[in-house]
Write an enzyme that holds these catalytic residues in place. Structure first.
Site, PDB file in Angstrom:
ATOM      1  N   HIS A 174      -7.443  -5.754  -0.782  1.00 29.39           N
ATOM      2  CA  HIS A 174      -6.233  -4.964  -0.525  1.00 29.39           C
ATOM      3  C   HIS A 174      -5.570  -5.512   0.736  1.00 29.39           C
ATOM      4  O   HIS A 174      -6.074  -5.303   1.849  1.00 29.39           O
ATOM      5  CB  HIS A 174      -6.677  -3.515  -0.324  1.00 29.39           C
ATOM      6  CG  HIS A 174      -5.567  -2.537  -0.141  1.00 29.39           C
ATOM      7  ND1 HIS A 174      -4.754  -2.140  -1.182  1.00 29.39           N
ATOM      8  CD2 HIS A 174      -5.148  -1.854   0.948  1.00 29.39           C
ATOM      9  CE1 HIS A 174      -3.884  -1.244  -0.730  1.00 29.39           C
ATOM     10  NE2 HIS A 174      -4.096  -1.062   0.559  1.00 29.39           N
ATOM     11  N   SER A 206       0.827  -1.202   0.000  1.00 29.10           N
ATOM     12  CA  SER A 206       0.000   0.000   0.000  1.00 29.10           C
ATOM     13  C   SER A 206       0.865   1.258   0.000  1.00 29.10           C
ATOM     14  O   SER A 206       1.757   1.373  -0.831  1.00 29.10           O
ATOM     15  CB  SER A 206      -0.945  -0.072   1.207  1.00 29.10           C
ATOM     16  OG  SER A 206      -2.077   0.715   1.000  1.00 29.10           O
TER      17      SER A 206
HETATM   18  C1  GTR Z   1      -5.480   4.355   0.867  1.00 25.33           C
HETATM   19  C2  GTR Z   1      -4.787   5.204  -0.116  1.00 25.33           C
HETATM   20  C3  GTR Z   1      -3.941   4.302  -0.906  1.00 25.33           C
HETATM   21  C4  GTR Z   1      -3.095   3.398  -0.026  1.00 25.33           C
HETATM   22  C5  GTR Z   1      -3.663   3.124   1.356  1.00 25.33           C
HETATM   23  C6  GTR Z   1      -2.725   2.950   2.515  1.00 25.33           C
HETATM   24  O1  GTR Z   1      -6.572   4.896   1.376  1.00 25.33           O
HETATM   25  O2  GTR Z   1      -5.760   5.851  -0.844  1.00 25.33           O
HETATM   26  O3  GTR Z   1      -3.199   5.050  -1.829  1.00 25.33           O
HETATM   27  O4  GTR Z   1      -1.797   3.826   0.023  1.00 25.33           O
HETATM   28  O5  GTR Z   1      -4.502   4.074   1.814  1.00 25.33           O
HETATM   29  O6  GTR Z   1      -1.535   3.058   2.422  1.00 25.33           O
HETATM   30  O7  GTR Z   1      -3.246   2.680   3.585  1.00 25.33           O
END
Ligand code: GTR
Length: 427
Positions: A403, A262
């Site tokens: 995710h 992420s």
């Molecule tokens: C999300 C963000 C992403 C990702 C993630 C994180 O909400 O929009 O780009 O990086 O967070 O790192 O938790």
């Protein structure tokens, strides 16, 4: 602010309406050609990439996206703060290493947690990555020192709220994402650092992080338009960990894979781009500002990310809100900055926010750089079906699910590292 899953986090209701998840509505776009120099001439051979174009692309990323980071501080020191040769029931040696960035024990610092497989021939190859919850969160091993830094409020395994101080309840809360036993059984070391040691993960975090302590924050209110953002600060910490590995005879510093998920996947890509000592670069669900082609405006966009996380990128990046086509780079060039080293990009089917197809396309359009450098790159034209890893020097898969980082992802990274490190221990 509570931690929300990255797959659905637009900044506001208005942004949410603006998010496109329809492939038919992806605008027409032209990607900047990674092999065309700023002066319009074409990169003729590998030497021209290595000697000229690579630095141009890096410079474009520094100026417009991540900002400029300082180098290694002159007075930095390392101190092994704990060492247990029989950790995890005898499977591993566990070391904790304090890195004092200015050499002062009461100055800015980070703590590296390292597990080394017992019985493996030293020096061992390693994976390194930043973690979201503190080193003590990656395993329930009671010997890991509890972090004393700011923690994002969240929930412990028993459902109770963990506040912004680490407690015993925080142990192992991220273990699902760090299959320590699997990594050790395959003969790799694992090193990890809490990203909050470098900069706590919120908009005001820089005030207590290394950007204020070491950077150009000046009166602590203004950054230069191309000064490092939080991602630059986190990536900088990974390079300082590499500085340490070079001094540790148990770790093979020439075989270190940098991995992140992420925002920390964006960080791993940026660390690997700047620091060629990382032998393999792995991006797990990094999405916008990471491996996803930003011109597609699919899922998260530049405007959304700069609004929700104004501190992640340099101030110049905000100029590109809604103006993706004016950005002189796109994600295929970030992937290509790993070249000729192996790079792996992983997506997840339910992580449309991070634009899996855009992540695949970044790999595909990085391929010409790998080929110019005599590597076999991605080697496929079409995005593979879920759970089907593809690629050679550029690896890619799109896992079924959300995710996250799962054992499936790690199995691919281990097999990829085995292949590229010439190891033959894939099951
Ligand atoms: C999300 C963000 C992403 C990702 C993630 C994180 O909400 O929009 O780009 O990086 O967070 O790192 O938790």
């Amino acid at each position: 602010m509570l931690l929300l899953a990255g797959s659905v986090w637009p900044a506001s209701a208005a942004d949410q309406r603006a998010v496109n998840y329809d492939e038919a509505k992806v605008p027409a776009y032209t990607l900047p050609d990674p092999l065309v120099m700023n002066d319009g001439t074409t990169v003729a051979d590998a030497a021209a990439w290595r000697e000229k174009r690579r630095s141009e692309v890096l410079e474009l990323y520094r100026t417009h996206v991540f900002g400029r980071s300082p180098g290694r501080p002159a007075g930095m020191t390392f101190k092994i703060t704990s060492c247990d040769r029989q950790a995890l029931g005898g499977k591993a040696m566990r070391k904790e290493v304090a890195v004092f960035f200015t050499g002062k024990q009461d100055g800015p610092s980070m703590s590296i947690l390292i597990y080394l497989p017992n019985g493996a021939a030293k020096p061992v190859p390693a994976f390194v990555g930043l973690n979201f919850g503190g080193n003590h969160a990656i395993n329930s091993d009671p010997g890991i020192t509890l972090s004393t830094r700011w923690m994002r409020p969240g929930r412990a395994k028993d459902g109770s709220v963990v506040d912004n101080r680490a407690t015993e309840k925080g142990r192992g809360t991220e273990a699902r994402r760090w299959p320590v036993d699997m990594i050790l059984a395959r003969g790799y070391a694992l090193a990890t650092i809490y990203y909050g040691d470098l900069e706590p993960g919120h908009a005001e975090g820089w005030k207590t992080g290394i950007r204020a302590a070491l950077g150009d924050a000046g009166a602590n209110t203004q950054f230069a338009p191309d000064a490092w953002g939080a991602i630059g600060a986190w990536a900088w910490g990974l390079s300082r960990a590499m500085d340490y590995f070079e001094t540790d005879g148990d770790i093979d510093a020439k075989r270190v894979a940098v991995m992140g998920h992420s925002r920390l996947g964006k960080t791993a890509l940026w660390a690997g781009a700047q620091d060629e000592r990382f032998a393999i670069v792995i991006s797990n669900n990094s999405g916008e500002g990471g491996a996803a082609i930003t011109r597609r405006c699919f899922g998260e966009t530049i405007t959304i990310i700069n609004t929700a996380f104004p501190h992640w990128f340099c101030a110049n990046f905000k100029k590109y809100n809604g103006r993706e086509n004016d950005l002189p780079v796109d994600a295929h060039m970030l992937v290509a900055l790993a070249a000729p080293r192996p790079v792996y990009v992983a997506s997840a089917t339910e992580d449309q926010w991070a634009d899996p197809r855009g992540e695949f396309l970044a790999c595909k359009h990085a391929d010409p750089v790998y080929r110019l450098l005599g590597k076999d790159g991605l080697g496929v034209e079409q995005m593979p079906p879920p759970d089907q890893p593809v690629g050679k020097t550029i690896g890619y898969h799109c896992r079924t699910g959300k995710h996250d980082v799962t054992d499936y992802d790690w199995r691919q990274y281990l097999a990829f590292a085995d292949r590229h490190f010439g190891r033959n221990n894939s099951p």
